[in-house]
Design a protein around this motif. Structure first.
Motif, PDB file in Angstrom:
ATOM      1  N   LYS A 231      34.464  52.135  48.207  1.00  0.00           N
ATOM      2  CA  LYS A 231      35.707  52.791  48.638  1.00  0.00           C
ATOM      3  C   LYS A 231      36.887  52.345  47.778  1.00  0.00           C
ATOM      4  O   LYS A 231      37.750  53.158  47.424  1.00  0.00           O
ATOM      5  N   ALA A 232      36.893  51.038  47.432  1.00  0.00           N
ATOM      6  CA  ALA A 232      37.970  50.531  46.567  1.00  0.00           C
ATOM      7  C   ALA A 232      37.879  51.161  45.177  1.00  0.00           C
ATOM      8  O   ALA A 232      38.910  51.529  44.581  1.00  0.00           O
ATOM      9  N   ARG A 233      36.651  51.288  44.661  1.00  0.00           N
ATOM     10  CA  ARG A 233      36.468  51.930  43.352  1.00  0.00           C
ATOM     11  C   ARG A 233      36.888  53.396  43.403  1.00  0.00           C
ATOM     12  O   ARG A 233      37.473  53.919  42.443  1.00  0.00           O
ATOM     13  N   LYS A 234      36.602  54.048  44.498  1.00  0.00           N
ATOM     14  CA  LYS A 234      37.010  55.445  44.633  1.00  0.00           C
ATOM     15  C   LYS A 234      38.534  55.565  44.640  1.00  0.00           C
ATOM     16  O   LYS A 234      39.107  56.436  43.970  1.00  0.00           O
ATOM     17  N   THR A 235      39.190  54.680  45.391  1.00  0.00           N
ATOM     18  CA  THR A 235      40.662  54.695  45.417  1.00  0.00           C
ATOM     19  C   THR A 235      41.233  54.451  44.026  1.00  0.00           C
ATOM     20  O   THR A 235      42.189  55.121  43.595  1.00  0.00           O
ATOM     21  N   GLU A 236      40.632  53.497  43.317  1.00  0.00           N
ATOM     22  CA  GLU A 236      41.079  53.205  41.953  1.00  0.00           C
ATOM     23  C   GLU A 236      40.855  54.408  41.034  1.00  0.00           C
ATOM     24  O   GLU A 236      41.712  54.740  40.199  1.00  0.00           O
ATOM     25  N   ALA A 237      39.700  55.062  41.184  1.00  0.00           N
ATOM     26  CA  ALA A 237      39.404  56.246  40.365  1.00  0.00           C
ATOM     27  C   ALA A 237      40.366  57.385  40.668  1.00  0.00           C
ATOM     28  O   ALA A 237      40.793  58.114  39.761  1.00  0.00           O
ATOM     29  N   GLU A 238      40.719  57.551  41.925  1.00  0.00           N
ATOM     30  CA  GLU A 238      41.677  58.605  42.296  1.00  0.00           C
ATOM     31  C   GLU A 238      43.053  58.315  41.717  1.00  0.00           C
ATOM     32  O   GLU A 238      43.753  59.237  41.258  1.00  0.00           O
ATOM     33  N   THR A 239      43.441  57.042  41.701  1.00  0.00           N
ATOM     34  CA  THR A 239      44.715  56.659  41.071  1.00  0.00           C
ATOM     35  C   THR A 239      44.663  56.920  39.568  1.00  0.00           C
ATOM     36  O   THR A 239      45.629  57.427  38.971  1.00  0.00           O
ATOM     37  N   THR A 240      43.521  56.580  38.950  1.00  0.00           N
ATOM     38  CA  THR A 240      43.349  56.841  37.515  1.00  0.00           C
ATOM     39  C   THR A 240      43.432  58.326  37.219  1.00  0.00           C
ATOM     40  O   THR A 240      44.066  58.745  36.233  1.00  0.00           O
TER      41      THR A 240
END
Length: 295
Positions: A231-240
């Motif tokens: 979930k944290a990686r997904k949030t980071e990817a969405e920010t990217t």
């Protein structure tokens, strides 16, 4: 024309005098004779025309100039020469302009290549990021299902452990009662040994079940941690992805401006080169030449 008019008047006057002479002869017999001027009729040439002093000006005049400054390579007309629309009046030396045009075309090509590269790079990165987010979403969904299944399994295991513990406790009570009876001869050694063996087996099975249960609980916590990491990686990817879209808009706009500026510069240079052959737009003649700003 004036001479002919004058002769006609004199002839008319003489005719009138002759016609009236007979009737008035008796009345003016004593009168003194009148003197008249007589001129013979003859043919003469008369000049029919007018002479005036003045300045002749063209109906329409036009000054020609080049869009850019430069060295005049050739003047194609002379003073007083007649020409028609489309004739070349003068030419500028375009060596420098053609060199600048070549540089401008290269600059334009490079700017357009940078623009396409920028768009392509951002599109690739955005596409990869979206694919990564979709993969993470699938992994998250699978992780959540796995956790749900583990939690259900742990609940069932706990129920089995509780039931096994109850059975073991009952077996232990029965074993103690059998031991007491065996001491007074009410329970055989063979049956007691069988009960002792059953108790040990059930106790070992319960301990194994408890150990497996603890292992599954640890696996559940591990999967929960992995899920949170996904979930944290997904949030980071969405920010990217958001940053990529924002940066793309800015960088593409900047490179588009550079490409447009290069294109405009090239167009101006090419227009100056085309204008370096100054052509006449009217039929007429060359009245004067002024070297410099205009022709």
């Amino acid at each position: 024309m004036k001479a002919y008019l004058k002769i006609f008047i004199i002839l008319s006057l003489l005719t009138g005098l002759c016609a009236c002479g007979s009737s008035e002869e008796t009345e003016t017999a004593d009168a003194s004779a009148k003197i008249v001027k007589v001129q013979a009729v003859s043919e003469e040439s008369v000049s029919d025309g007018y002479s005036y002093l003045g300045i002749v000006k063209a109906k329409e005049t036009k000054n020609y100039s080049f869009l850019s400054s430069g060295k005049i390579e050739e003047i194609c007309v002379e003073k007083g020469q007649q020409f028609k629309a489309g004739d070349v009046l003068a030419r500028l030396d375009t060596t420098t302009m053609e060199y600048n045009a070549s540089i401008g075309q290269n600059t334009q090509a490079q700017a357009e290549a940078v623009l396409q590269k920028t768009i392509s790079t951002y599109d690739t990165n955005i596409s990869n990021t979206i694919s990564g987010i979709e993969t993470l979403e699938k992994s998250i969904a699978a992780g959540e299902k796995g956790i749900e299944a583990l939690e259900l399994g742990l609940a069932a295991e706990q129920q089995n452990i509780d039931a096994a513990q109850t059975s073991l406790d009952t077996l232990y009570s029965n074993l103690n009662a059998a031991r007491e009876l065996n001491e007074v001869g009410g329970y055989s050694d063979l049956d007691l040994d069988a009960m002792e063996s059953q108790y040990k087996t059930s106790s070992a099975e319960l301990e194994a079940a408890k150990a497996a249960h603890e292992g599954n609980k640890a696996a559940l916590e591990s999967q929960k941690a992995e899920l949170e990491a996904l979930k944290a990686r997904k949030t980071e990817a969405e920010t990217t992805l958001e940053n990529l879209c924002t940066s793309k808009a800015k960088d593409v706009a900047a490179t588009q401006a550079d490409a447009a500026s290069a294109s405009l510069s090239t167009d101006i240079i090419n227009k100056n080169i085309s204008d370096a052959h100054k052509r006449c737009s009217l039929n007429g003649g060359q009245r004067r030449l002024r070297y410099g700003a205009s022709l």
